[in-house]
Design an enzyme around this catalytic site. Structure first.
Site, PDB file in Angstrom:
ATOM      1  N   ASP A  78       0.490  77.151  98.830  1.00 43.24           N
ATOM      2  CA  ASP A  78       0.423  77.485  97.409  1.00 43.24           C
ATOM      3  C   ASP A  78       0.846  76.317  96.529  1.00 43.24           C
ATOM      4  O   ASP A  78       0.300  76.124  95.437  1.00 43.24           O
ATOM      5  CB  ASP A  78       1.315  78.684  97.116  1.00 43.24           C
ATOM      6  N   LYS A 121       1.163  83.681 101.549  1.00 44.55           N
ATOM      7  CA  LYS A 121       0.232  84.790 101.741  1.00 44.55           C
ATOM      8  C   LYS A 121      -0.062  85.060 103.204  1.00 44.55           C
ATOM      9  O   LYS A 121      -0.645  86.091 103.535  1.00 44.55           O
ATOM     10  CB  LYS A 121      -1.086  84.516 101.003  1.00 44.55           C
ATOM     11  N   CYS A 192       9.539  76.278 101.534  1.00 43.24           N
ATOM     12  CA  CYS A 192      10.305  75.632 100.465  1.00 43.24           C
ATOM     13  C   CYS A 192      11.666  76.292 100.268  1.00 43.24           C
ATOM     14  O   CYS A 192      11.817  77.497 100.364  1.00 43.24           O
ATOM     15  CB  CYS A 192       9.501  75.627  99.182  1.00 43.24           C
ATOM     16  N   SER A 465       4.907  82.197  90.804  1.00 43.58           N
ATOM     17  CA  SER A 465       5.516  81.748  92.042  1.00 43.58           C
ATOM     18  C   SER A 465       6.913  82.327  92.143  1.00 43.58           C
ATOM     19  O   SER A 465       7.565  82.617  91.134  1.00 43.58           O
ATOM     20  CB  SER A 465       5.595  80.219  92.038  1.00 43.58           C
TER      21      SER A 465
END
Length: 555
Positions: A78, A121, A192, A465
């Site tokens: 993403d 996802k 992340c 996000s």
């Protein structure tokens, strides 16, 4: 065994021949066939270590008495897809992952699955397939990335790259410093570092009971993660023998537990979409209002980025998800884990460390949970905000609408200095159907932060996000492309936000609203061919999880 369909009987001689062509020894035919779904790719940092973990899963399956077959499922990042055409594909990719796992498991009559995942996802897509198939499955999430370091300061992706764009734009940092941050912010493999969507979903997968204790927070590069991979293979074989399938685990109690932990930690707003979609696959009723009901009764305990100070590695050192379960006490309900151990037993065995990363119940960061559901004449079917990432002085707001029909237009206005304090930035026609694909808005939300704008809200029928912070309202339903009120807002209209009161209002009288609605026409689709065109014709509203309709014309 399910796999008898492809390996037993005279008529399966051709299938056995093909299985032997893969290297399967004849003596292994009587063992359960286990699929190890590996979403490894060089394109996604969170998935770089998956081939190594697959080796340890394979050892665990062999040790437990199964015969493993590795197969691959795609993944996309993403962060790399953000802010351009690539983000149209992010949420729709969830459905592809679920369909791919389903197709492989059914076509080859696998007896069980270990699904290795990590990022935004892919994890929910694999979870959806797990519930749909209802065969013994363990989910192995590959773990968070360690913090970056620069000049004695710990770094994370969102604050130190996305938000740095705005800081560079207004001259707060130099080009040289920006380039240093680019090099140092993400030091290697893993999802992340903050409680963004990937890490939130990985933690909730552990809470739901489909991955082993410690899996959601153990770092990607740790030996502990390898051991959990091996144990996941063993646990899968136990689940096969005991008939422990996902729908026995994914109960209403499991979803309540997951939402409770989500609210206590202050997780990503995307979890509302993904838990709703998973509940749909599992046949468990889950209304949008349930998220708000639990949030109102769950204190916010986790001081984690993006809204807080700490990283996922800190949460792991503080005791991980078992410690969160223990801290929440009687708010957590008894439910089965795929390992065969009960959730309450996992909570009792936890060893919480300290009270900074994870607060005590009598000293929460806030009395309510991380996410709030807002409703009003701008969002009759609901909207979502991460209230844990909103400052106290912005919990209530009224300002003038600045209207943009796509993300790029809004981003240009923000970075050019055209957005001022008191503005309500509206980005519309970015919902599941109108986007298509409900793009994340991390670029404009980070730009607002980076430009130093303190009294600006952002409202969209798209989504955010998990790294977003500030007063950002997403998932506005119904979306503009379906005739929702967001499509009728004009430049300068007054917009009112009251997070404690759970309201979002468009300050235009009913007669004017009706006049505008009479003149509104659905815009032409942005993408008219290919997968996204098919997706847009089938996807349902954000308040239902943006799942695909199961039959022609169904919404």
């Amino acid at each position: 065994m399910r796999s008898d369909r492809v390996k037993k009987g005279l008529e399966r001689a051709p299938a056995r021949a093909l299985l032997h062509a893969t290297g399967l020894p004849k003596g292994e035919l009587d063992k359960p066939f286990i699929g190890i779904g590996n979403s490894s790719t060089d394109l996604v940092p969170g998935h770089l270590n998956l081939p190594e973990l697959a080796r340890f899963v394979e050892k665990g399956v062999h040790t437990g008495g199964g015969y493993p077959f590795l197969f691959n499922v795609g993944a996309l990042c993403d962060g790399i897809a953000m802010g351009h055409k690539g983000m149209f594909y992010s949420l729709p990719f969830r459905e592809l992952v679920a369909d791919m796992v389903e197709s492989i498991a059914e076509a080859h009559a696998l007896d069980g699955l270990v699904l290795i995942t990590n990022c935004d996802k892919i994890t929910p897509g694999m979870l959806m397939a797990t519930a749909r198939l209802d065969i013994p499955t363990v989910i192995l999430t590959a773990g968070p990335m360690l913090a970056g370091h620069h000049k004695g300061r710990r770094l994370s992706l969102v604050r130190d790259t996305f938000e740095a764009v705005g800081r560079r734009q207004r001259g707060e940092i130099s080009q040289e410093e920006l380039e240093d941050l680019e090099i140092c912010a993400c030091p290697g493999a893993g999802s992340c570092q903050g409680l963004y969507t990937a890490n939130t979903m990985n933690c909730l997968t552990e809470v739901l009971g489909l991955s082993l204790p410690g899996c959601g927070t153990s770092p990607a590069v740790s030996a502990e993660k390898r051991r959990i991979a091996f144990q996941s293979g063993l646990a899968l074989m136990d689940a096969v023998r005991e008939g422990r399938t996902p729908r026995k685990i994914l109960t209403a109690k499991a979803f309540d537990n997951a939402i409770t932990v989500d609210m206590a930690l202050g997780g990503s707003t995307n979890t509302v979409l993904h838990l709703s979609a998973l509940a749909n696959e599992a046949g468990v009723p889950l209304d949008l209002d349930r998220f708000d009901e639990i949030s109102r009764n769950t204190p916010h305990l986790g001081d984690l980025r993006p809204g807080g100070s700490y990283f996922l590695e800190d949460l792991h050192l503080a005791g991980g998800i078992p410690a969160v379960l223990q801290r929440l006490g009687d708010r957590i309900q008894e439910n089965l884990n795929v390992s065969g151990v009960d959730t309450l037993e996992i909570a009792r065995s936890a060893r919480p460390e300290g009270d900074q990363v994870l607060r005590m119940m009598d000293n929460p960061l806030r009395p309510e949970g991380g996410i709030a559901v807002l409703k009003g004449n701008l969002a009759p079917e609901g909207a979502i905000i991460k209230q844990s990432a909103v400052s106290e002085d912005m919990l209530r707001f009224e300002g003038r609408a600045r209207v943009f029909d796509c993300e790029e237009e809004a981003q240009k206005a923000i970075l050019s200095g055209d957005i001022k304090e008191g503005d309500a930035v509206i980005i519309r026609y970015e919902g599941p159907r109108g986007g298509p694909g409900m793009r994340e808005m991390l670029a404009p939300t980070s730009a607002i932060m980076g430009m130093g704008l303190k009294r600006v809200v952002l409202l969209t029928d798209g989504r955010f996000s998990g790294g977003t912070r500030g007063p950002c309202v997403g998932h506005i339903s119904p979306e503009a492309a379906e005739g929702g009120p967001l499509g009728l807002v004009n430049e300068g209209d007054a917009i009112s936000l009251d997070i404690p009161g759970r309201s979002i209002e468009w300050k235009v009288d009913k007669n004017e609203q009706d006049r505008r609605r009479a003149g509104w026409a659905s815009p032409p689709p942005k993408i008219a061919r290919g997968y996204l065109s098919r997706y847009a014709s089938m996807v349902t509203s954000a308040h239902t999880g943006a799942v695909l309709a199961s039959g022609p014309g169904e919404k």
